[in-house]
Design an enzyme around this catalytic site. Structure first.
Site, short mmCIF file in Angstrom:
data_model
loop_
_atom_site.label_atom_id
_atom_site.label_comp_id
_atom_site.label_asym_id
_atom_site.label_seq_id
_atom_site.Cartn_x
_atom_site.Cartn_y
_atom_site.Cartn_z
CB SER A 98 -0.94 0.00 1.21
OG SER A 98 -0.23 0.25 2.39
CE LYS A 100 -3.05 2.68 3.92
NZ LYS A 100 -2.45 1.46 4.55
#
Lengths: 197, 197
Positions: free
Chosen positions: B118, B155
DNA sequence: TACTGTAAAGAACGTTTGTTCTGTTGTCAA
DNA sequence: TTGACAACAGAACAAACGTTCTTTACAGTA
């Protein structure tokens, strides 16, 4: 990432503590005591998760073994370089100390700062530090430090019609087809990146 | 000393080789294969001798563990270029990968394996090791390890209309807009990657 | 209230483990 | 040529081990 959650982190920490003492992962029954639970089956669930998260793995014999980088001495104690650290001169007067996970052959290993973004598609960024093992030969597919026009270049080694070529991991850069003998300085064995705060 | 003889030394060497690979001493049955013999009872005799000679020992659980000083990296390989400072192994504990370059606050720093892709556009790949400094707050633009739905997620922290959001570095993944308070586990301060040879 | 999912307990069971004991083989010395 | 000893092989067995399956407790949610 994974479904590794804070509860698992707690169990990981207990396992790390135990391992720091005994340097082995004991039986499920013993682990019940370590984790403070009573169920062997639950121990198995926990270990399976820890392995899915990459903290431990199993040998072909089915024995659980820790991934060493996560089961060393507590980081608190390593403020002074722990273990048998290796000092490597980056060539810029700076001295880095890195551990054996990245370095197999200390006397042949150098750190080289990465310049440019020709390997960005391989996740190697400008400013990263490349851990390079000095060797004169490499295999196709290895990322190598080659000397091209008296300059260091970091590229993937490949072969084309029997000749070695150097392939960047960035479409904006051309493939390098050295005339004559390709001079290899070393092979990329590790990468270090530091994020500024 | 003991009746440790050349034959035992040969077995010791085989055990060291195995241990270098797997970081564990397997069952007697497996050791038959390692030693190249067929008798479990003889394996026991050998191990008992090696322990009498001080090369291995047993935990209270009965598990064989090596005496570390004999099962580490061969001394020849760990020589350090002349003139460089050398730190000596305390004899206890594992070696850690990272040095002061990556770690500012050892007691607050953890290593976490990266799973998934990701963050691949930020050059953070599956299998990389994230160096995370545990903190409950972070700045916009920092790459953070957050706890979302009881899971760790790596993230980039960002802000949207006054609210914190978590932005993946992969267009295939959605932006995470946490309801309520965003729980931050730590901030990414470094990254380590090892290339297999 | 009922439903769902997670954390954990616990029993059952076949396999593996370490241990012990008895044999076998080869070697060397008397 | 016999005896002694070291290096192994192999069988037998109880205890320990990992696995699977079922059950319980509990918190959250609808």
């Amino acid at each position: 990432m994974t479904d590794f959650n804070p509860k698992d982190a707690e169990y990981l920490s207990k396992l790390q503590d135990y391992y720091a003492n005994w340097k082995s992962i004991p039986s499920y029954a013993s682990l019940c005591g370590v984790f403070g639970i009573a169920s062997k089956s639950w121990v198995k669930t926990i270990l399976t998760r820890l392995s899915e998260a990459g903290f431990i793995e199993r040998t072909p014999d089915g024995v659980w073994v820790p991934m060493r980088q996560f089961f060393g001495r507590p980081l608190a104690e390593s403020s002074v370089p722990a273990g048998m650290p290796v000092s490597v001169d980056s060539g810029q007067g700076e001295l880095f100390i890195i551990d054996e996970m990245l370095i197999d052959a200390p006397s042949k290993t150098t750190l080289i700062p990465v310049k440019g973004d020709s390997m960005i598609e391989a996740g190697i960024h400008d400013g990263d530090v490349a851990v390079v093992e000095k060797r004169m030969s490499a295999n196709v597919g290895d990322i190598v430090v080659a000397i091209v026009d008296s300059e260091f270049t970091l590229k993937t080694l490949d072969k084309e019609r029997g000749k070695f070529i150097l392939r960047p991991a960035n479409q904006a850069y051309p493939v390098i087809r050295p005339q004559g003998v390709l001079e290899i300085f070393g092979v990329l064995v590790g990468l270090i990146r530091k994020y500024r705060k």
